[in-house]
Design a protein around this motif. Structure first.
Motif, PDB file in Angstrom:
ATOM      1  N   TYR A 127       0.955  -1.299   0.023  1.00  0.00           N
ATOM      2  CA  TYR A 127      -0.103  -0.226  -0.079  1.00  0.00           C
ATOM      3  C   TYR A 127       0.938   1.239   0.054  1.00  0.00           C
ATOM      4  N   VAL A 128       2.014   1.165   0.796  1.00  0.00           N
ATOM      5  CA  VAL A 128       2.916   2.354   0.669  1.00  0.00           C
ATOM      6  C   VAL A 128       3.396   2.593  -0.454  1.00  0.00           C
ATOM      7  N   GLU A 129       3.900   1.421  -1.099  1.00  0.00           N
ATOM      8  CA  GLU A 129       4.688   1.612  -2.553  1.00  0.00           C
ATOM      9  C   GLU A 129       3.678   2.140  -3.453  1.00  0.00           C
ATOM     10  N   TYR A 130       2.325   1.723  -3.477  1.00  0.00           N
ATOM     11  CA  TYR A 130       1.297   2.244  -4.471  1.00  0.00           C
ATOM     12  C   TYR A 130       0.932   3.651  -4.171  1.00  0.00           C
ATOM     13  N   LEU A 131       1.043   4.127  -3.042  1.00  0.00           N
ATOM     14  CA  LEU A 131       0.867   5.596  -2.687  1.00  0.00           C
ATOM     15  C   LEU A 131       1.852   6.340  -3.205  1.00  0.00           C
ATOM     16  N   GLU A 132       3.333   6.113  -3.060  1.00  0.00           N
ATOM     17  CA  GLU A 132       4.450   6.774  -3.247  1.00  0.00           C
ATOM     18  C   GLU A 132       4.913   6.640  -4.637  1.00  0.00           C
ATOM     19  N   ASN A 133       4.442   5.460  -5.247  1.00  0.00           N
ATOM     20  CA  ASN A 133       5.274   5.331  -6.493  1.00  0.00           C
ATOM     21  C   ASN A 133       4.392   5.228  -7.749  1.00  0.00           C
ATOM     22  N   GLU A 138      -5.902   8.207  -9.005  1.00  0.00           N
ATOM     23  CA  GLU A 138      -6.022   7.972  -7.722  1.00  0.00           C
ATOM     24  C   GLU A 138      -5.104   8.495  -6.702  1.00  0.00           C
ATOM     25  N   THR A 139      -3.841   7.982  -6.953  1.00  0.00           N
ATOM     26  CA  THR A 139      -2.753   8.274  -6.150  1.00  0.00           C
ATOM     27  C   THR A 139      -2.481   9.566  -5.905  1.00  0.00           C
ATOM     28  N   GLU A 154       7.291  13.494   5.448  1.00  0.00           N
ATOM     29  CA  GLU A 154       7.916  12.825   6.596  1.00  0.00           C
ATOM     30  C   GLU A 154       6.859  12.008   7.268  1.00  0.00           C
ATOM     31  N   SER A 155       5.934  12.533   7.555  1.00  0.00           N
ATOM     32  CA  SER A 155       4.907  11.995   8.358  1.00  0.00           C
ATOM     33  C   SER A 155       4.316  10.710   7.761  1.00  0.00           C
ATOM     34  N   ARG A 156       4.022  10.770   6.412  1.00  0.00           N
ATOM     35  CA  ARG A 156       3.635   9.814   5.398  1.00  0.00           C
ATOM     36  C   ARG A 156       4.632   8.582   5.654  1.00  0.00           C
ATOM     37  N   GLN A 157       6.081   9.158   5.523  1.00  0.00           N
ATOM     38  CA  GLN A 157       6.824   7.883   5.955  1.00  0.00           C
ATOM     39  C   GLN A 157       6.933   7.455   7.395  1.00  0.00           C
ATOM     40  N   LEU A 158       6.872   8.233   8.260  1.00  0.00           N
ATOM     41  CA  LEU A 158       7.016   7.714   9.669  1.00  0.00           C
ATOM     42  C   LEU A 158       5.771   6.841  10.059  1.00  0.00           C
ATOM     43  N   PHE A 159       4.664   7.440   9.530  1.00  0.00           N
ATOM     44  CA  PHE A 159       3.414   6.534  10.158  1.00  0.00           C
ATOM     45  C   PHE A 159       3.238   5.386   9.100  1.00  0.00           C
ATOM     46  N   GLN A 160       4.139   5.308   7.908  1.00  0.00           N
ATOM     47  CA  GLN A 160       3.759   4.321   6.882  1.00  0.00           C
ATOM     48  C   GLN A 160       2.628   4.257   6.212  1.00  0.00           C
ATOM     49  N   ILE A 161       1.888   5.532   5.775  1.00  0.00           N
ATOM     50  CA  ILE A 161       0.773   5.698   5.262  1.00  0.00           C
ATOM     51  C   ILE A 161       0.710   5.110   3.868  1.00  0.00           C
ATOM     52  N   GLY A 162      -0.412   4.489   3.460  1.00  0.00           N
ATOM     53  CA  GLY A 162      -0.375   3.964   2.132  1.00  0.00           C
ATOM     54  C   GLY A 162      -1.796   4.070   1.535  1.00  0.00           C
ATOM     55  N   ARG A 205     -10.655  -0.831  -0.108  1.00  0.00           N
ATOM     56  CA  ARG A 205     -10.390  -0.218  -1.643  1.00  0.00           C
ATOM     57  C   ARG A 205     -10.668   1.170  -1.800  1.00  0.00           C
ATOM     58  N   GLY A 206      -9.878   1.612  -2.372  1.00  0.00           N
ATOM     59  CA  GLY A 206      -9.777   3.159  -2.525  1.00  0.00           C
ATOM     60  C   GLY A 206      -9.661   4.016  -1.219  1.00  0.00           C
ATOM     61  N   ARG A 207      -8.858   3.360  -0.316  1.00  0.00           N
ATOM     62  CA  ARG A 207      -8.972   4.366   0.934  1.00  0.00           C
ATOM     63  C   ARG A 207      -7.391   4.451   1.243  1.00  0.00           C
ATOM     64  N   LEU A 208      -7.099   5.624   1.977  1.00  0.00           N
ATOM     65  CA  LEU A 208      -5.761   5.833   2.369  1.00  0.00           C
ATOM     66  C   LEU A 208      -5.705   4.791   3.709  1.00  0.00           C
ATOM     67  N   MET A 209      -4.524   4.123   3.914  1.00  0.00           N
ATOM     68  CA  MET A 209      -4.429   3.164   4.745  1.00  0.00           C
ATOM     69  C   MET A 209      -3.239   3.375   5.848  1.00  0.00           C
ATOM     70  N   PHE A 210      -3.700   3.159   7.085  1.00  0.00           N
ATOM     71  CA  PHE A 210      -2.769   3.574   8.406  1.00  0.00           C
ATOM     72  C   PHE A 210      -2.609   2.522   9.019  1.00  0.00           C
ATOM     73  N   PRO A 211      -1.287   1.765   8.828  1.00  0.00           N
ATOM     74  CA  PRO A 211      -1.008   0.489   9.628  1.00  0.00           C
ATOM     75  C   PRO A 211      -1.030   0.657  11.158  1.00  0.00           C
ATOM     76  N   ILE A 212      -1.487  -0.214  11.818  1.00  0.00           N
ATOM     77  CA  ILE A 212      -1.120  -0.304  13.309  1.00  0.00           C
ATOM     78  C   ILE A 212      -0.135  -1.084  13.574  1.00  0.00           C
TER      79      ILE A 212
END
Ligand SMILES: [Zn+2]
Length: 618
Positions: A127-133, A138-139, A154-162, A205-212
């Motif tokens: 999910y992170v790779e999809y968002l970043e690359n 949609e990305t 930086e926060s995207r990276q720190l919190f591994q948002i995808g 599907r079609g959501r920003l992802m926040f890993p726990i």
């Protein structure tokens, strides 16, 4: 657990894991001398003062006077007992151990925890790779939305948002190519079975992802947020959380705990928020000890986890009606548990991200510092806008509600309850004793509380019990153990020569007991083995302190081991003889009238002195 329980398991874990990896995955290590240093997370460290010794596989902070091996590092880092630290490191090393159920699932099976963790890691990374690359519309829209919300790269990276793509089987397809089955994705809470055994579809599907992410830095679940202005925004809830799985239980996990832990331990407090984006916004503004609950109210289990790291919990609530109801729901936690629970209601219905954005970090931290405790907060809400002298109906209702809350605590004389009764007495001009009587009445009328149902536990973690403070090892004892640590090959012989009763402190006797047990079981007597069989954190620290002292002045000591040992033995014998002489002199003093026995004692003393001369080594 006795020192030699699980000795083989401990030894395998120690052999498999390098302390540099364990500490390095948690703190930033800088090479220094033959080892590394890091900023100590347990004091306000600018230097860095935490030393890691790769040769000895030990760590030490002299400022905090703490140190030990990988086990005591994890115990302190995670606030757990030795057994939990051992299981956790065994997991990390992929070493099998017998669990309570005794069953072990096969790798690749949906019942196998390691397989689920790997699947979760795979999904979070994808999910992170999809968002970043990815360059799809949609990305682009997702990244633009994060920018609009002020979430930095930086926060995207720190919190591994995808980002989860909007298709129905993107993750299923990616996972299949990587050899991860749909059943495993389902067990990890990432895919859903279609009705009638008709295959699976992606949950997110079609959501920003926040890993726990758990305290071992492993993703264990994901939360998804819709992105306004996209196709999927019209369908489903604004937020969805992953389901309960073998990895994840929402009543036991908190968002951002992995990142907040160090700041929590430093400051002794934590701010609990309600959403992922609140945590991210706070962190970006420089407020670090921040976590969020995950689609559930703050509960008893959360408090248990937080109490491992802090003694003050500040619950940050939106200033709306829902926030008010949640403040009520945590009152019981406060009255029943022994936690300093504070509540902030943000003014004007703002959420924490808005508030920090508008008023800044200082204003927010001030609010947290001045937050009233949960009971005061409740009282303040009840009497807000009520004219207590005229509106007796509402005043009485407020008293009744407060007494009902206090009654749930069950003890009319508990400190917090007593303080509150005084406060109520002052506010409503009613004598404290009268209020206390009403409370006692209520407590005796209420049905006895049923025991809480045991919730299914993904992993039982025992809280570290507070240990009695051990005295340092000093004087002759210190010299003795330094010789034993420096010359492990001589240790067995030394054990034979020393009577533990000679030792000056309990810590010294505990350490000698460890050596004796190891000797008895034919184990090595080197530093690594001794450290391994000690589970007490403080004793580990004392041992590492001795070892570090030896390392630091090794080149200055030229005396051979046997000479130093002879000196130590002589000092012990002398102090024993002195003690015996003093005992006999005291007897002599007491029996001064009896001349015969006095003469007898005197000759005993002289004989003892002669003996002492005689046994003095050449
Ligand atoms: Zn320190």
């Amino acid at each position: 657990m006795s020192p030699l329980t699980d000795f083989d398991l401990k030894e395998r874990v120690r052999m498999a894991i390098d302390i540099v990896d364990v500490i390095g995955s948690h703190l930033e290590l800088t090479p220094q001398g033959r080892g590394f240093v890091a900023r100590c997370p347990w004091h306000d460290d600018r230097r860095p003062s935490l030393q890691v010794n790769p040769q000895r596989q030990t760590w030490k902070c002299w400022v905090c006077d703490i140190g030990g091996d990988i086990f005591s590092f994890v115990m302190r880092r995670d606030g757990v007992d030795f057994g939990s630290a051992l299981r956790l490191l065994a997991d990390k090393a992929g070493i099998e151990y017998r669990t309570a159920s005794g069953k072990k699932a096969a790798p690749g099976s949906p019942d196998d925890k390691a397989t689920l963790l790997a699947a979760m890691k795979f999904a979070a990374t994808a999910y992170v790779e999809y968002l970043e690359n990815d360059g799809s519309p949609e990305t682009l829209r997702a990244r633009q939305y994060l920018d609009e919300r002020g979430i930095s790269p930086e926060s995207r990276q720190l919190f591994q948002i995808g980002l989860a793509p909007s298709g129905w089987s993107w993750l299923l397809d990616e996972a299949r190519r990587a050899g991860i089955s749909a059943e495993v994705l389902q067990a990890a809470g990432l895919a859903v079975a279609r009705p009638g055994g008709n295959g699976f579809y992606d949950l997110f599907r079609g959501r920003l992802m926040f890993p726990i992410i758990d305290l071992q830095d492993r993703p264990i679940s994901l939360g998804g947020r819709i992105i306004p202005g996209t196709e999927s925004a019209s369908s489903g809830a604004k937020y969805i959380n992953g389901p309960e799985t073998r990895l994840f239980s929402k009543s036991r996990q908190l968002y951002g705990l992995n990142l907040a832990r160090a700041a929590m331990q430093r400051s002794g407090q934590v701010l609990v928020m309600e959403g992922y984006t609140d945590v991210i916004a706070a962190r970006q503004a420089g407020v670090e000890p921040v976590v969020a609950v995950l689609g559930t109210a703050l509960g008893e289990r959360h408090i248990e986890i937080l109490q491992r790291f802090v003694d003050r919990v500040v619950l940050v609530l939106d200033g709306d009606e829902a926030g008010r109801r949640r403040a009520d729901s945590v009152l019981e936690l406060f009255v029943g548990a022994k936690v300093d629970l504070r509540i902030i209601t943000l003014p004007g219905g703002a959420d924490p991200a808005d508030f920090i954005g508008q008023h800044g970090r200082e204003a927010f931290e001030k609010l947290a510092a001045e937050a009233p405790d949960a009971l005061d907060h409740k009282l303040a809400t009840l009497i807000d806008g009520v004219d207590l002298t005229r509106d007796t109906h509402r005043a009485t209702a407020a008293i009744e509600k407060m007494l009902a809350v206090l009654a749930r605590g069950g003890d009319p004389n508990a400190l917090r309850t007593s303080q509150m009764l005084v406060r109520l007495s002052r506010t409503f001009a009613i004598p404290t004793e009268q209020l206390r009587n009403q409370l006692v009445q209520r407590i005796s009328n209420q049905p006895r509380r049923a025991a809480l149902p045991a919730s299914h536990a993904p992993e039982r973690v025992e809280r570290r019990p507070p240990a009695a403070k051990l005295q340092p090892i000093s004087g002759i004892d210190r010299e003795l153990f330094e010789i034993m640590i420096e010359y492990p090959e001589a240790a067995a012989q030394i054990i034979e020569m020393i009577d533990p009763a000679w030792l000056l402190t309990d810590s010294a006797r505990m350490l000698m007991q460890v050596y004796q047990d190891l000797e008895l079981h034919g184990k090595e007597l080197d530093l690594a083995t001794v450290l391994l069989s000690v589970e007490n954190e403080q004793l580990k620290n004392i041992i590492v302190g001795l070892d570090e002292a030896i390392q630091q002045r090794a080149e200055f000591i030229t005396q051979p081991c046997q000479q130093r040992l002879a000196d130590v033995l002589q000092r012990y014998h002398r102090s024993q003889a002195t003690a015996e002489t003093q005992r006999q002199l005291a007897l002599l003093e007491a029996s001064r009238s009896d001349d015969d026995s006095a003469a007898e004692l005197l000759s005993d003393i002289i004989a003892a002195q002669r003996l002492q001369m005689g046994i003095r080594p050449q």
